[in-house]
Every structure is written in structure tokens, then in C-alpha cells.
Design a protein around this motif. Structure first.
Motif, PDB file in Angstrom:
ATOM      1  N   ALA A   9      40.437  76.769  34.830  1.00 50.34           N
ATOM      2  CA  ALA A   9      40.498  78.233  34.885  1.00 50.34           C
ATOM      3  C   ALA A   9      40.957  78.825  33.558  1.00 50.34           C
ATOM      4  O   ALA A   9      40.457  79.870  33.125  1.00 50.34           O
ATOM      5  N   ALA A  10      41.922  78.167  32.897  1.00 56.26           N
ATOM      6  CA  ALA A  10      42.523  78.735  31.676  1.00 56.26           C
ATOM      7  C   ALA A  10      41.489  79.038  30.594  1.00 56.26           C
ATOM      8  O   ALA A  10      41.443  80.173  30.071  1.00 56.26           O
ATOM      9  N   PRO A  11      40.620  78.071  30.208  1.00 52.65           N
ATOM     10  CA  PRO A  11      39.657  78.407  29.140  1.00 52.65           C
ATOM     11  C   PRO A  11      38.695  79.517  29.535  1.00 52.65           C
ATOM     12  O   PRO A  11      38.275  80.303  28.675  1.00 52.65           O
ATOM     13  N   MET A  12      38.328  79.600  30.800  1.00 48.46           N
ATOM     14  CA  MET A  12      37.424  80.666  31.233  1.00 48.46           C
ATOM     15  C   MET A  12      38.099  82.027  31.104  1.00 48.46           C
ATOM     16  O   MET A  12      37.497  82.996  30.636  1.00 48.46           O
ATOM     17  N   LEU A  13      39.380  82.108  31.526  1.00 51.95           N
ATOM     18  CA  LEU A  13      40.094  83.378  31.433  1.00 51.95           C
ATOM     19  C   LEU A  13      40.375  83.728  29.980  1.00 51.95           C
ATOM     20  O   LEU A  13      40.339  84.910  29.594  1.00 51.95           O
ATOM     21  N   GLU A  14      40.659  82.727  29.155  1.00 52.48           N
ATOM     22  CA  GLU A  14      40.871  82.993  27.723  1.00 52.48           C
ATOM     23  C   GLU A  14      39.598  83.553  27.095  1.00 52.48           C
ATOM     24  O   GLU A  14      39.659  84.475  26.256  1.00 52.48           O
ATOM     25  N   LYS A  15      38.446  83.015  27.484  1.00 55.81           N
ATOM     26  CA  LYS A  15      37.164  83.530  26.985  1.00 55.81           C
ATOM     27  C   LYS A  15      36.947  84.965  27.440  1.00 55.81           C
ATOM     28  O   LYS A  15      36.515  85.831  26.654  1.00 55.81           O
ATOM     29  N   LEU A  16      37.291  85.241  28.701  1.00 53.79           N
ATOM     30  CA  LEU A  16      37.105  86.600  29.217  1.00 53.79           C
ATOM     31  C   LEU A  16      38.036  87.593  28.529  1.00 53.79           C
ATOM     32  O   LEU A  16      37.641  88.733  28.250  1.00 53.79           O
ATOM     33  N   THR A  17      39.290  87.189  28.257  1.00 53.92           N
ATOM     34  CA  THR A  17      40.197  88.113  27.573  1.00 53.92           C
ATOM     35  C   THR A  17      39.709  88.406  26.164  1.00 53.92           C
ATOM     36  O   THR A  17      39.914  89.511  25.640  1.00 53.92           O
ATOM     37  N   ALA A  18      39.055  87.419  25.533  1.00 52.94           N
ATOM     38  CA  ALA A  18      38.487  87.666  24.200  1.00 52.94           C
ATOM     39  C   ALA A  18      37.315  88.639  24.274  1.00 52.94           C
ATOM     40  O   ALA A  18      37.131  89.478  23.384  1.00 52.94           O
ATOM     41  N   GLU A  19      36.529  88.530  25.344  1.00 58.42           N
ATOM     42  CA  GLU A  19      35.366  89.405  25.495  1.00 58.42           C
ATOM     43  C   GLU A  19      35.744  90.782  26.032  1.00 58.42           C
ATOM     44  O   GLU A  19      35.065  91.779  25.744  1.00 58.42           O
ATOM     45  N   TYR A  20      36.816  90.817  26.847  1.00 55.42           N
ATOM     46  CA  TYR A  20      37.252  92.084  27.450  1.00 55.42           C
ATOM     47  C   TYR A  20      38.746  92.271  27.151  1.00 55.42           C
ATOM     48  O   TYR A  20      39.588  92.189  28.050  1.00 55.42           O
ATOM     49  N   PRO A  21      39.097  92.518  25.898  1.00 53.09           N
ATOM     50  CA  PRO A  21      40.512  92.521  25.502  1.00 53.09           C
ATOM     51  C   PRO A  21      41.333  93.653  26.089  1.00 53.09           C
ATOM     52  O   PRO A  21      42.553  93.603  26.027  1.00 53.09           O
ATOM     53  N   ARG A  22      40.705  94.647  26.651  1.00 56.62           N
ATOM     54  CA  ARG A  22      41.466  95.783  27.184  1.00 56.62           C
ATOM     55  C   ARG A  22      41.696  95.679  28.697  1.00 56.62           C
ATOM     56  O   ARG A  22      42.238  96.605  29.307  1.00 56.62           O
ATOM     57  N   ARG A  23      41.296  94.566  29.296  1.00 55.97           N
ATOM     58  CA  ARG A  23      41.513  94.372  30.733  1.00 55.97           C
ATOM     59  C   ARG A  23      42.838  93.640  30.941  1.00 55.97           C
ATOM     60  O   ARG A  23      42.930  92.405  30.857  1.00 55.97           O
TER      61      ARG A  23
END
Length: 549
Positions: free
Chosen positions: A114-128
Motif C-alpha cells: 500500500a505504501a508505494p501506491m499511496l506515495e505515488k498518489l500523493t506525488a500526483e495529487y499533492p493537495r489531497r
């Protein structure tokens, strides 16, 4: 969290996917599947979505819906994951597919995926900011506090200071190796100066109260209440400080604010008060204040069973059983389908020896809970006390038909009760038959051993057997005056008055003087030993007591 809840939590994505899919022409099969899904016919929907994917392998939304349906069944975990991955392969930039799969990995205890997927998402959606909180939970699972704190810093920078961030930071810092609470809460105090809120002020108050810094604790509680006069956690903390300082006027004033707040969990209130009730002297001293609290509680939580049980128990322990019975009656009527509410009420009637009311209420309860052996037993006890022995026997015999032979506790108690009733009816043969049944279940069951031995002694039969049974009871309970009386009386009947006298003297120290029968027996033994003056004293004491003592 179960797999299906992941999909329900982000249900909005269903409509998003459906609407996006609607921008291109869709098959009738897909539209029928959507309709079945929305109507709750998931099996029909599953078949239709599978058919759709077979005919249109590129329909990523159909793959996602199949995953969502599979997630409702824990045994389909592999299918759920497979269909989610397939949806992602078809639409790799879809946020919801990625997020749902990450949450699925968390739910199935695979934080490392889960961690790498969420890290990727935070990079793509940094304001969430919600993604960062999810990441913090994953890092906590992996015990990586430093990464969790770094994610929290990003939330702080993104959203600004908030009490949620401040308290989460404290919680994370306290999980670090060898934390320094003074330093951590000093940091929270600095944070509080820039982000003042009742929650942060109360947290600081709680910390100082736990460190016995009463003035500092009260200062922060007062600041919390200045911002929100109805903030119950601050009132609760303030009450605790005043209680420690024995400032009881302020204690009860603060406590009443909490008890009147309908939004504070009733179970939390009940737990706190039960702790106070463990000190009967404290309750007796402030009975007027506690009486008002009971009224406040029932007003704040009308019909709440946990509160009614607490209030009923309070009234009973404070010597007002009539109020306890009324509260528990109301609780039963408000929760007619609750066996616990019914049993609480019936047991109060039992403890008060209100036999007629117990019989009537147990009879009514049997209509709601047919075949409940506990309720039947209580009615049987009421019948026995009213000397309606035939009806009591019917109830006890019905219990024997209802329960499993493996339920040895109920079985032996019921056999013992039937034996006692047959003795009252003058049928010793049947009485002893049921006593023997009870003793086959539990050879050391003292109530039966005592009664069996005593009744044999009254008949002057099998005194040797009676003595052995009685000896077992006093070995198990050497200070039980009833058992001591039986054993001593059997010794007397067997001619051993000297030992009988010693046993009776012991019984006198443990309540024997409150029993007319024991006094008469002791006096008889003393008279046999020639101690007539002392015997007369005990005979006179026995004569002054009622026949039921």
C-alpha cells in the motif's frame, strides 16, 4: 474494516465511473448490470458484468464493479485483487482504481504494497490531505514513525495548523523510542499558541493533571471552556482535578455538565460512575448530588439501557429498592426484546423477595422468551416461596426437559430444588432420589450434601452417611454456620456432644446467633452436657426469635 466497506466508503466513484463510461456508447448488458447493481441484485449484476467483460474486454468500469461485488465476500479476496488490477491496467491513471487497491492492501494487512501506491498518489495529487493521513496509518503499521511525522509535516504545510494535526503529532512522538513527554507537551503548548482550540487546551490540561500540576491543568481547562462553554472533555478533566483536591462543590458542578451532555457516550459516563460507586462511603456522603446526577443522566439519555441499569443499581445499593425496581421495570418495557433488561428486573424482584410480582412478571416474560430456563427457574422459586409446590415442580421439571445434559450446573441445581420440594411435600424417597442425581453430577455440591445429611438426621437414619456428607461441607466452607450446625447436630445424635459443642461454639462466631434453629440445637447440646444455666440462656434467645429465623 472489511473489503466491502472500502468500496462503500468511496461509493461516489461508482457514479463517476458510470458517468465517464456514459460518454461513450455502452452495451445494453452493461446498462442492465448497472441497473441491477443499483437495485441491490448483486448476483444478477455480477453475471451481467462478467458477460460484459467477455464481450467488451476493455470495459474497465465493469472490471471495477466485479471487484466491488467480490469484495463483499472475504473468501473472494484473490478475485477482488485480480479484477482491481485488471481495471488499473485498462485505465492506469484512474485515481479511484489506484486508491481502492491501496486500501485493499491495507485491509488485507499488506502495508508494504500500500505504501508505494499511496506515495505515488500523493506525488500526483499533492493537495489531497486525506492521502497523507492514509500514509501515516500505513507508516504506523510498519512502525516507521519518522516517515509518519514527515507526512504530517506535509499536511501541516498544505492545510495549515489544526488541532487534529497537533494531537496526531503528539501521539506519533509518544510512540518514538524513549519519548520525553515534558518536551513533547512543551511543543504542543507552543503549537497551541498559534492554533488555539478547546481540544488542544484540554489535551494540555489532561497532561498537567496526570502530572499532578493542578493549577496548570485548571488553567488550560478554563481556557478550553472559554472557547467552548459546552466542551464536555474539559468539564470532565476539571471535575477530576477538583475531586483530587477534595473540592467537592466544584467537582459535582463540573461533573453535572458532563452528565447533562447527550453527546457524551453513555457507556463512558456509566464506567466513570461505577468507579465512584466502588466507594460506598463517598456515595452516602454526597447522596443528594448523586441523586441529581441520576436524574440528569436519564434526561440526557432517555431509554438508554446502560444508563437505566446504572441508575437502578445505584438506587438499590443506596437502600431504595423501590426506586430501583421502578427504573428497571421501565427499562424492561422500553426494551421488551432484550433478555438482559428482563432478567435485571426479575432479579431485583427476587432479591427483594417480592414473590407475587416475580411470579407474575416471570409468567409475562415467558411469553416473550419461551423456553428460557433462567426465567422459568425464577418463577419456580416464586412458586416455592408461595408454597405452591405442584406448580414449582412443573416448572423445574420443564427445565430438565429443556436443557442439555451437558449443562451440568443448571442440571444439578434443578435436581436439588426438586429434591427440596419433595421433602416439603413429605416424600423423602423422591427427595433423596433427586439428591442422588445431583450428587452424581457433582459429588461435592455442598447445598445438596448439607440438606441430604440434615434430613437424614431428622429421620435418625443413616447417620454415618449423613456425617460423611456433612463433613465434606464444612471442609469446603469451614465458617458456614448452617453447615456447622448440621454437622454438630449429627455429632450430637451420634452421642459425641463434646465435639458437637466445639463445632457449635465456632458457628456462634460466624452468624449462628442469628438462627433460632442453631440456638436451640446448641442449647440442647449444652443441656445434655449438664450446662443448664448456659443452655437456658440460649433457649431464651431462641424463644425470642420468630419461627422463620
Amino acid at each position: 474494516m472489511d473489503s466491502s466497506r472500502i468500496f462503500r466508503t468511496i461509493a461516489c466513484c461508482f457514479f463517476l465511473i458510470a458517468s465517464l463510461a456514459g460518454l461513450r456508447a455502452q452495451s445494453v448488458t452493461y446498462l442492465d448490470a448497472l441497473k441491477a447493481y443499483q437495485l441491490g441484485d448483486v448476483e444478477e449484476a455480477l453475471q451481467l458484468f462478467r458477460s460484459e467483460v467477455k464481450d467488451n474486454p476493455g470495459n474497465d468500469a465493469a472490471c471495477y464493479y466485479i471487484a466491488s461485488i467480490c469484495a463483499s465476500d472475504p473468501s473472494r479476496g484473490l478475485e477482488t485483487e485480480s479484477w482491481l488490477k485488471r481495471a488499473m491496467e485498462l485505465s492506469p491513471d484512474n485515481f479511484w482504481y489506484q486508491y481502492t487497491l491501496a486500501m485493499f492492501y491495507i485491509q488485507t494487512e499488506r502495508p508494504e504494497l500500500a505504501a508505494p501506491m499511496l506515495e505515488k498518489l500523493t506525488a500526483e495529487y499533492p493537495r489531497r490531505s486525506d492521502l497523507y493521513f492514509d500514509l501515516i496509518n500505513v507508516y504506523l503499521t510498519e512502525n516507521d514513525i519518522d516517515k509518519a511525522l514527515a507526512a504530517l509535516d506535509k499536511i501541516d504545510a498544505l492545510k495549515g495548523k489544526s488541532d487534529v494535526v497537533g494531537l496526531t503529532r503528539v501521539d506519533l512522538q509518544l510512540k518514538q523510542p524513549n519519548p520525553d513527554p515534558d518536551s513533547i507537551y512543551s511543543g504542543l503548548a507552543r503549537y497551541y499558541e498559534e492554533c488555539r482550540s478547546p481540544r488542544l487546551a484540554t489535551a494540555l490540561g489532561d497532561y498537567h493533571a496526570g502530572s499532578f500540576r493542578d493549577s496548570a491543568a485548571l488553567h488550560y481547562y478554563e481556557e478550553a471552556l472559554a472557547m467552548d462553554p459546552d466542551f464536555s472533555p474539559a468539564w470532565w478533566g476539571k471535575a477530576g482535578v477538583h475531586q483530587m483536591l477534595r473540592q467537592y462543590d466544584q467537582f459535582f458542578s463540573s461533573l453535572s455538565h458532563v452528565m447533562r451532555d447527550p453527546y457524551v457516550q453513555p457507556q463512558a459516563k456509566a464506567a466513570q460512575l461505577e468507579q465512584m460507586f466502588s466507594n460506598p462511603q463517598f456515595v452516602r456522603t454526597f447522596m443528594d448530588e448523586f441523586d441529581q446526577i441520576m436524574i440528569d443522566l436519564r434526561t440526557a439519555h432517555p431509554g438508554e439501557s446502560a444508563i437505566d441499569e446504572l441508575v437502578g443499581g445505584y438506587y438499590y445499593r443506596s437502600g431504595r429498592p423501590h426506586l430501583a425496581i421502578e427504573v428497571m421495570r421501565q427499562n424492561m418495557e422500553q426494551h421488551p426484546d432484550s433478555p438482559d433488561a428482563t432478567m435485571q428486573y426479575l432479579f431485583l424482584l427476587y432479591y427483594q423477595q417480592a414473590w407475587q410480582a416475580l411470579r407474575e412478571e416471570a409468567t409475562a416474560a415467558m411469553d416473550r422468551f419461551p423456553g428460557n430456563p433462567d426465567i422459568i427457574q425464577l418463577r419456580a422459586i416464586a412458586y416455592t416461596q408461595e408454597r405452591n409446590y405442584p406448580s414449582a415442580l412443573e416448572d423445574y421439571e420443564s427445565i430438565l426437559r429443556l436443557i442439555s445434559p451437558a449443562d451440568t450446573t443448571v442440571m444439578k441445581v434443578t435436581c436439588a430444588s426438586i429434591g427440596d420440594i419433595h421433602h416439603q411435600l413429605g416424600d423423602s424417597k423422591k427427595a433423596y432420589k433427586y439428591y442422588e442425581k445431583a450428587l452424581r453430577i457433582d459429588p461435592d455440591y455442598s447445598p445438596v450434601l448439607n440438606n441430604y445429611a440434615y434430613y437424614l438426621s431428622l429421620e435418625g437414619k443413616n447417620l454415618k452417611k449423613a456425617k460423611e456428607m456433612s463433613r465434606k461441607t464444612i471442609a469446603a466452607e469451614p465458617d458456614n454456620p448452617t453447615y456447622l450446625d448440621t454437622y454438630a447436630w449429627i455429632l450430637h445424635l451420634m452421642g459425641d456432644d463434646i465435639e458437637a459443642k466445639a463445632i457449635f461454639k465456632h458457628a456462634m462466631l460466624y452468624g449462628g446467633k442469628e438462627s433460632r434453629t442453631i440456638l436451640e440445637h446448641y442449647a440442647t447440646v449444652l443441656e445434655r452436657l449438664g450446662e443448664k444455666d448456659l443452655a437456658n440462656i440460649y433457649f431464651n434467645q431462641a424463644a425470642a426469635m420468630s419461627a422463620d429465623d
